[in-house]
Motif scaffolding. Structure first.
Motif, PDB file in Angstrom:
ATOM      1  N   UNK A 284      27.920 -25.916  39.234  1.00 38.12           N
ATOM      2  CA  UNK A 284      28.923 -26.854  39.759  1.00 38.12           C
ATOM      3  C   UNK A 284      28.272 -27.898  40.664  1.00 38.12           C
ATOM      4  N   UNK A 285      27.311 -27.483  41.476  1.00 40.19           N
ATOM      5  CA  UNK A 285      26.650 -28.435  42.361  1.00 40.19           C
ATOM      6  C   UNK A 285      25.783 -29.434  41.605  1.00 40.19           C
ATOM      7  N   UNK A 286      25.374 -29.053  40.384  1.00 35.37           N
ATOM      8  CA  UNK A 286      24.523 -29.961  39.599  1.00 35.37           C
ATOM      9  C   UNK A 286      25.267 -31.226  39.193  1.00 35.37           C
ATOM     10  N   UNK A 287      26.606 -31.221  39.271  1.00 34.57           N
ATOM     11  CA  UNK A 287      27.388 -32.412  38.920  1.00 34.57           C
ATOM     12  C   UNK A 287      27.466 -33.403  40.073  1.00 34.57           C
ATOM     13  N   UNK A 288      26.906 -33.036  41.224  1.00 40.05           N
ATOM     14  CA  UNK A 288      26.891 -33.915  42.388  1.00 40.05           C
ATOM     15  C   UNK A 288      28.324 -34.311  42.748  1.00 40.05           C
ATOM     16  N   UNK A 289      28.584 -35.613  42.932  1.00 43.14           N
ATOM     17  CA  UNK A 289      29.922 -36.049  43.343  1.00 43.14           C
ATOM     18  C   UNK A 289      30.808 -36.438  42.162  1.00 43.14           C
ATOM     19  N   UNK A 290      30.387 -36.070  40.949  1.00 47.49           N
ATOM     20  CA  UNK A 290      31.186 -36.460  39.776  1.00 47.49           C
ATOM     21  C   UNK A 290      32.393 -35.559  39.559  1.00 47.49           C
ATOM     22  N   UNK A 291      32.436 -34.386  40.213  1.00 47.83           N
ATOM     23  CA  UNK A 291      33.573 -33.483  40.050  1.00 47.83           C
ATOM     24  C   UNK A 291      34.068 -33.007  41.409  1.00 47.83           C
ATOM     25  N   UNK A 292      35.288 -32.483  41.407  1.00 54.39           N
ATOM     26  CA  UNK A 292      35.853 -31.828  42.588  1.00 54.39           C
ATOM     27  C   UNK A 292      36.589 -30.589  42.115  1.00 54.39           C
ATOM     28  N   UNK A 293      36.220 -29.443  42.663  1.00 52.49           N
ATOM     29  CA  UNK A 293      36.892 -28.191  42.306  1.00 52.49           C
ATOM     30  C   UNK A 293      38.172 -28.083  43.124  1.00 52.49           C
ATOM     31  N   UNK A 294      39.290 -27.932  42.431  1.00 52.90           N
ATOM     32  CA  UNK A 294      40.587 -27.812  43.102  1.00 52.90           C
ATOM     33  C   UNK A 294      40.970 -26.353  43.342  1.00 52.90           C
ATOM     34  N   UNK A 295      40.722 -25.526  42.374  1.00 50.20           N
ATOM     35  CA  UNK A 295      41.070 -24.105  42.459  1.00 50.20           C
ATOM     36  C   UNK A 295      39.995 -23.281  41.755  1.00 50.20           C
ATOM     37  N   UNK A 296      39.815 -22.031  42.205  1.00 50.78           N
ATOM     38  CA  UNK A 296      40.477 -21.352  43.333  1.00 50.78           C
ATOM     39  C   UNK A 296      39.952 -21.836  44.686  1.00 50.78           C
ATOM     40  N   UNK A 297      40.728 -21.579  45.716  1.00 48.75           N
ATOM     41  CA  UNK A 297      40.407 -22.113  47.037  1.00 48.75           C
ATOM     42  C   UNK A 297      39.135 -21.509  47.619  1.00 48.75           C
ATOM     43  N   UNK A 298      38.846 -20.234  47.316  1.00 47.56           N
ATOM     44  CA  UNK A 298      37.651 -19.628  47.894  1.00 47.56           C
ATOM     45  C   UNK A 298      36.375 -20.241  47.308  1.00 47.56           C
ATOM     46  N   UNK A 299      36.442 -20.710  46.045  1.00 56.05           N
ATOM     47  CA  UNK A 299      35.297 -21.392  45.442  1.00 56.05           C
ATOM     48  C   UNK A 299      35.116 -22.757  46.099  1.00 56.05           C
ATOM     49  N   UNK A 300      36.218 -23.427  46.307  1.00 53.45           N
ATOM     50  CA  UNK A 300      36.179 -24.731  46.973  1.00 53.45           C
ATOM     51  C   UNK A 300      35.561 -24.602  48.370  1.00 53.45           C
ATOM     52  N   UNK A 301      35.952 -23.527  49.101  1.00 51.39           N
ATOM     53  CA  UNK A 301      35.418 -23.319  50.458  1.00 51.39           C
ATOM     54  C   UNK A 301      33.912 -23.027  50.410  1.00 51.39           C
ATOM     55  N   UNK A 302      33.487 -22.207  49.460  1.00 51.05           N
ATOM     56  CA  UNK A 302      32.057 -21.875  49.404  1.00 51.05           C
ATOM     57  C   UNK A 302      31.233 -23.103  49.061  1.00 51.05           C
ATOM     58  N   UNK A 303      31.744 -23.963  48.167  1.00 51.48           N
ATOM     59  CA  UNK A 303      31.031 -25.196  47.841  1.00 51.48           C
ATOM     60  C   UNK A 303      30.892 -26.083  49.085  1.00 51.48           C
ATOM     61  N   UNK A 304      31.958 -26.132  49.902  1.00 49.95           N
ATOM     62  CA  UNK A 304      31.890 -26.897  51.150  1.00 49.95           C
ATOM     63  C   UNK A 304      30.779 -26.358  52.048  1.00 49.95           C
ATOM     64  N   UNK A 305      30.716 -25.018  52.175  1.00 54.78           N
ATOM     65  CA  UNK A 305      29.703 -24.403  53.031  1.00 54.78           C
ATOM     66  C   UNK A 305      28.292 -24.691  52.514  1.00 54.78           C
ATOM     67  N   UNK A 306      28.118 -24.611  51.202  1.00 49.82           N
ATOM     68  CA  UNK A 306      26.808 -24.883  50.626  1.00 49.82           C
ATOM     69  C   UNK A 306      26.399 -26.334  50.856  1.00 49.82           C
TER      70      UNK A 306
END
Length: 319
Positions: A284-306
């Motif tokens: 997911x991070x390999x897409x850089x700013x081309x995508x945004x994960x909406x759900x699930x929320x815990x995945x979204x939070x972990x991506x923010x932390x990373x």
């Protein structure tokens, strides 16, 4: 001892097929010529001819100046058992495989296929190159060595680094080489874990073929057992991803056009499922700013932390 006898039988069958192909494509051939070609004695060649005769292929020995071994006059095996298009499909598959590892059998079969068609071969419209851009001779060498180990039922040893970076020494009975998701894997029985495991070949280091042999265990390759080992329903999550319209083509390519939809607000969405592990977050991070994960929320939070950890590294003024 059983392994040695099985290997001799395989070599004989391969030689019988090759002799048949030679006789199909040549009217006469000398026994000594065949013996030199297959590095066996003339006596062995005559025994092979007898075996082929018993199998219903009428091979005779002709005397005289233009004599030699050949198929009986008026007899030819039907070269139309496989059509030109079918032969071309086989040729394409063999050439594609050769991009990933050295296979002398594939090269031999390609030469035989050329001789099976009296007319011009159809043009190649598809070519599959499994090798990465720029080539990877180290990977190709590993795959070639593993194939040799599988054919000889030889154990292999190597140091392995998993997706968490943990390194371990492995002693494995190799059974099958697998190309999955554009990556090469070895499916084998790990003697340390006492179970079948899937090893990513690029993560192997110091690969060694041992003289220790093993008896193959039953593996239903057509049922893709590695899929069952990899796919754990408890570990799979549903992802909802949004992206801008300018990235629609790459999203359709990566996730499948049928998984791309629009919501009531006109946003482009991708609905997909993936096993939640470190590989998923890296993907997911390999897409850089081309995508945004909406759900699930815990995945979204972990991506923010990373991402925050990444930013903190680059904000370090001591560099």
């Amino acid at each position: 001892m059983i392994f040695g006898e099985e290997r001799k039988m395989v070599m004989k069958l391969d030689r019988l097929l090759a002799i048949t192909m030679v006789l199909i494509n040549q009217r006469r051939v000398q026994a000594q010529e065949l013996a030199d070609m297959f590095e066996v004695s003339v006596r062995t060649i005559y025994r092979d001819i007898e075996t082929l005769n018993q199998a219903g292929i009428p091979i005779v020995t002709y005397q005289g100046q233009n004599g030699g071994i050949g198929l009986i006059d008026g007899f030819r095996m039907d070269k139309n058992v496989l059509t030109r298009d079918e032969l071309s499909a086989i040729s394409t598959a063999l050439k594609s495989i050769s991009t990933s590892y050295q296979d002398e059998h594939a090269s031999t079969i390609l030469e035989k296929i050329k001789g099976l068609s009296d007319s011009q071969q159809p043009p190649e419209t598809i070519f599959v190159d499994f090798s990465p851009w720029g080539g990877n001779p180290l990977l190709k060498g590993k795959i070639t060595s593993l194939k040799r180990a599988i054919e000889g039922s030889l154990c292999v040893q190597f140091f392995y680094s998993n997706n968490l970076g943990e390194k371990s020494y492995r002693d494995v009975e190799p059974h099958t080489i697998v190309l999955k998701g554009q990556s090469w894997y070895l499916y084998g029985f790990c003697l340390h874990r006492r179970e079948f495991r899937l090893f990513k070949i690029p993560r192997m280091k110091d690969l060694v073929l041992s003289d220790k042999t093993f008896c193959r265990k039953e593996v239903q390759v057509d049922q893709s057992p590695w899929d069952k080992a990899w796919y754990n329903p408890k570990n799979v999550i549903q992802l909802t991803i949004t992206f801008q319209e300018k990235h629609q083509s790459i999203m359709e390519e990566m996730f499948g056009i049928e998984n791309v939809t629009r919501d009531e607000n006109g946003r482009l969405l991708v609905h997909t499922e993936m096993p939640e592990d470190e590989g998923m977050y890296s993907f997911l991070l390999s897409f850089s700013d081309r995508i945004e994960v909406l759900e699930p929320l815990h995945v979204r939070k972990k991506l923010k932390d990373l991402l925050k950890n990444m930013i903190d590294k680059y904000l370090d003024d001591n560099y």
